[in-house]
Design an enzyme around this catalytic site. Structure first.
Site, PDB file in Angstrom:
ATOM      1  N   LYS A   1       7.200 -37.510  48.810  1.00 22.55           N
ATOM      2  CA  LYS A   1       8.095 -36.885  49.798  1.00 22.55           C
ATOM      3  C   LYS A   1       9.537 -37.328  49.583  1.00 22.55           C
ATOM      4  O   LYS A   1      10.461 -36.547  49.729  1.00 22.55           O
ATOM      5  CB  LYS A   1       7.620 -37.245  51.210  1.00 22.55           C
ATOM      6  CG  LYS A   1       6.306 -36.528  51.580  1.00 22.55           C
ATOM      7  CD  LYS A   1       5.749 -36.962  52.907  1.00 22.55           C
ATOM      8  CE  LYS A   1       5.191 -38.350  52.877  1.00 22.55           C
ATOM      9  NZ  LYS A   1       4.391 -38.779  53.997  1.00 22.55           N
TER      10      LYS A   1
ATOM     11  N   ASP B   1       0.415 -33.593  50.182  1.00 21.30           N
ATOM     12  CA  ASP B   1       0.336 -34.809  50.997  1.00 21.30           C
ATOM     13  C   ASP B   1      -0.224 -34.490  52.380  1.00 21.30           C
ATOM     14  O   ASP B   1      -0.998 -35.272  52.927  1.00 21.30           O
ATOM     15  CB  ASP B   1       1.706 -35.471  51.133  1.00 21.30           C
ATOM     16  CG  ASP B   1       1.593 -36.768  51.927  1.00 21.30           C
ATOM     17  OD1 ASP B   1       0.833 -37.652  51.487  1.00 21.30           O
ATOM     18  OD2 ASP B   1       2.208 -36.897  52.989  1.00 21.30           O
TER      19      ASP B   1
ATOM     20  N   ARG C   1      -7.552 -38.439  54.235  1.00 18.54           N
ATOM     21  CA  ARG C   1      -7.601 -39.914  54.216  1.00 18.54           C
ATOM     22  C   ARG C   1      -7.833 -40.450  55.627  1.00 18.54           C
ATOM     23  O   ARG C   1      -8.555 -41.419  55.836  1.00 18.54           O
ATOM     24  CB  ARG C   1      -6.282 -40.482  53.658  1.00 18.54           C
ATOM     25  CG  ARG C   1      -6.149 -40.321  52.160  1.00 18.54           C
ATOM     26  CD  ARG C   1      -4.719 -40.557  51.708  1.00 18.54           C
ATOM     27  NE  ARG C   1      -4.238 -41.875  52.053  1.00 18.54           N
ATOM     28  CZ  ARG C   1      -2.946 -42.185  52.219  1.00 18.54           C
ATOM     29  NH1 ARG C   1      -2.003 -41.272  52.069  1.00 18.54           N
ATOM     30  NH2 ARG C   1      -2.592 -43.407  52.511  1.00 18.54           N
TER      31      ARG C   1
ATOM     32  N   HIS D   1      14.021 -45.699  52.316  1.00 23.05           N
ATOM     33  CA  HIS D   1      12.817 -45.372  53.087  1.00 23.05           C
ATOM     34  C   HIS D   1      12.340 -46.625  53.796  1.00 23.05           C
ATOM     35  O   HIS D   1      12.218 -47.685  53.191  1.00 23.05           O
ATOM     36  CB  HIS D   1      11.706 -44.859  52.164  1.00 23.05           C
ATOM     37  CG  HIS D   1      10.426 -44.609  52.912  1.00 23.05           C
ATOM     38  ND1 HIS D   1      10.227 -43.478  53.663  1.00 23.05           N
ATOM     39  CD2 HIS D   1       9.326 -45.369  53.065  1.00 23.05           C
ATOM     40  CE1 HIS D   1       9.043 -43.551  54.233  1.00 23.05           C
ATOM     41  NE2 HIS D   1       8.465 -44.694  53.898  1.00 23.05           N
TER      42      HIS D   1
ATOM     43  N   SER E   1       1.952 -41.015  48.488  1.00 22.35           N
ATOM     44  CA  SER E   1       2.274 -40.220  49.669  1.00 22.35           C
ATOM     45  C   SER E   1       3.752 -40.388  50.040  1.00 22.35           C
ATOM     46  O   SER E   1       4.477 -39.407  50.253  1.00 22.35           O
ATOM     47  CB  SER E   1       1.354 -40.674  50.812  1.00 22.35           C
ATOM     48  OG  SER E   1       1.804 -40.202  52.045  1.00 22.35           O
TER      49      SER E   1
HETATM   50  N1  URA Z   1       3.447 -43.211  55.354  1.00 21.69           N
HETATM   51  C1  URA Z   1       3.253 -42.134  54.551  1.00 21.69           C
HETATM   52  O1  URA Z   1       4.103 -41.272  54.445  1.00 21.69           O
HETATM   53  N2  URA Z   1       2.089 -42.060  53.866  1.00 21.69           N
HETATM   54  C2  URA Z   1       1.119 -43.002  53.936  1.00 21.69           C
HETATM   55  O2  URA Z   1       0.127 -42.868  53.280  1.00 21.69           O
HETATM   56  C3  URA Z   1       1.349 -44.095  54.781  1.00 21.69           C
HETATM   57  C4  URA Z   1       2.520 -44.194  55.484  1.00 21.69           C
END
Ligand code: URA
Length: 439
Positions: free
Chosen positions: A193, A167, A174, A88, A189
């Site tokens: 994923k 999320d 947020r 990632h 977050s």
């Molecule tokens: N990328 C994400 O997927 N979530 C966040 O909170 C910040 C960056």
């Protein structure tokens, strides 16, 4: 249990301003009922702000991640032969690393179930780059995704709406409550994923600098540490690199242009920075997947995958498998260009710096990226750098060839690109590409 009590426990009091650690049950109560619509935005907003100020332990962050992860579909790869490892990146400009990385690592026997995102704001997105290949399908059903991973060693898809719905809700909240920049919330977050896609181990490329989500080195180190420790607390292997995103990666930035640069890397002729980062991340993935025991061994395996032609073969196989046409792709390479072109020339003599953030912003005007998720991007927009950060230029030298979605876009894009260049009389000390490694 009452939401108010959970909020107050995290918030603390005058005598206990750091609040208290929440149990898994308390976090689950809040998140699960929020997703069901039974706890309102205003209470979750208050809780988010309490987390923003008082933080979370790795254990709490791991619990939050796990609860978010199970709010939707999770890909189950347990009926397939692994190892499964993914990477990632926190995103940047010219960051096409996932594209050569997946076939290189897959050639070495580690399977890569890659779920990627789209361009947003100044940062590019892997899915938009892949879709610049005519016919390439990034919306794979999970059984097709699994079949392609078995047959090709890797597959690339986007997240469906059913993956981690918590999320989507929390991120939107947020965004409007000033609580995006919280390390545990960002960690949960990202990780929820990534883990939903079925990987057993993860490697993170956490970027710092003007073109990165984390502008500052210390913040990037903190995020990387949190991502690695939380993933490990969830029983998976993890490691991270903290890397420089002050200037665009490689020579080419743009959707199809980055596919071209991917082919260059897979031929062993890629730009130094992109190749280096691909091999470094690849090596960590091979170590986490049990195929290499040292960093050097991993790098050698990645190099061999390129030199033998195996990685290129797998990339082209994947293109055909996911609906593209590899022969057409190869015939369009270095030929397919937007007819709307400008040249960005040096305004004076000097050693140059090229600011990634400003280049990314110009990219939105050119059509590489988007401001809102429903905006269209253009496959052939972007820029090719004839010069990179640290090079010496003479007034009038071409720094970049710029490709737009239409003629009008240059009115706004070119001034931003000009502004991305700064000139210095003395040589520039370039920052290292890799700042730190967290294992
Ligand atoms: N990328 C994400 O997927 N979530 C966040 O909170 C910040 C960056």
């Amino acid at each position: 249990m009452r939401a108010t009590d959970v909020i107050m426990k995290k918030r603390g009091s005058i005598l206990n301003p750091k609040g208290e650690k929440l149990s898994r049950e308390e976090i689950a109560f809040l998140i699960e009922n929020y997703v069901k619509g039974e706890i309102p935005d205003y209470q979750v907003s208050a809780w988010l702000m309490a987390v923003y100020f008082n933080g979370m332990t790795f254990e709490e962050t791991a619990d939050l991640t796990d609860i978010m992860l199970h709010s939707g579909d999770v890909i189950d790869l347990s009926d397939m032969k692994g190892p499964f490892v993914d990477k990632h990146s926190t995103g940047g400009v010219g960051d096409k690393i996932s594209l050569p990385l997946a076939p290189i690592v897959a050639s070495c026997g580690v399977k890569v179930p890659m779920m990627s995102g789209r361009a947003l704001g100044h940062t590019g997105g892997t899915l938009d780059k892949l879709e610049s290949i005519e016919g390439y399908n990034v919306q794979l059903e999970s059984d097709v995704f699994k079949k392609y991973i078995t047959e090709c060693g890797f597959a690339m898809t986007g997240q469906t709406k059913k993956v981690v719905p918590a999320d989507r809700l929390l991120y939107a909240l947020r965004d409007v409550t000033g609580t995006v920049e919280s390390i545990p919330l960002i960690t949960a977050s990202i990780l929820s994923k990534k883990i939903a896609e079925g990987s057993e181990a993860l490697v993170f490329d956490v970027k710092y600098g003007s073109g990165a989500f984390m502008k500052n080195e210390q913040e990037a180190i903190k995020l990387a540490d949190s991502l690695v420790k939380t993933t490990q607390a969830m029983g998976r292997k993890a490691s991270a690199l903290i890397t420089n995103m002050n200037t665009p990666l490689g020579f080419k930035t743009g959707n199809f242009l980055e596919i071209e640069e991917t082919l260059d890397v897979l031929e062993g002729k890629g730009p130094e920075d992109v190749t280096e980062l691909t091999y470094q991340l690849g090596s960590l993935m091979l170590i986490n997947g049990g195929k290499a025991s040292t960093k050097n061994e991993g790098i050698e395996l990645c190099k061999n995958a390129v030199q033998s032609g195996k990685a290129m073969e797998l990339f082209l196989k994947n293109v055909d498998m996911q609906g593209g046409n590899s022969k057409k792709l190869l015939s369009e390479r270095n030929v397919r260009r937007s007819s709307h072109v400008r040249k960005l020339k040096a305004e004076k003599d000097g050693f140059i710096k090229i600011d990634a953030y400003k280049c990314g912003l110009a990219g939105i005007h050119l059509g590489v990226g988007r401001n809102k998720t429903d905006e269209k991007v253009f496959a052939d927009s972007g820029f090719i750098q004839q010069k990179i950060e640290g090079d010496f230029v003479k007034k009038g030298d071409v720094i970049m060839e710029v490709f737009g979605k239409d003629e009008d876009c240059f009115d706004s894009a070119m001034p931003i690109l000009s502004d991305s260049i700064s000139y210095s009389e003395s040589e520039i000390t370039k920052k290292d590409l890799i700042l730190k490694e967290i294992l």
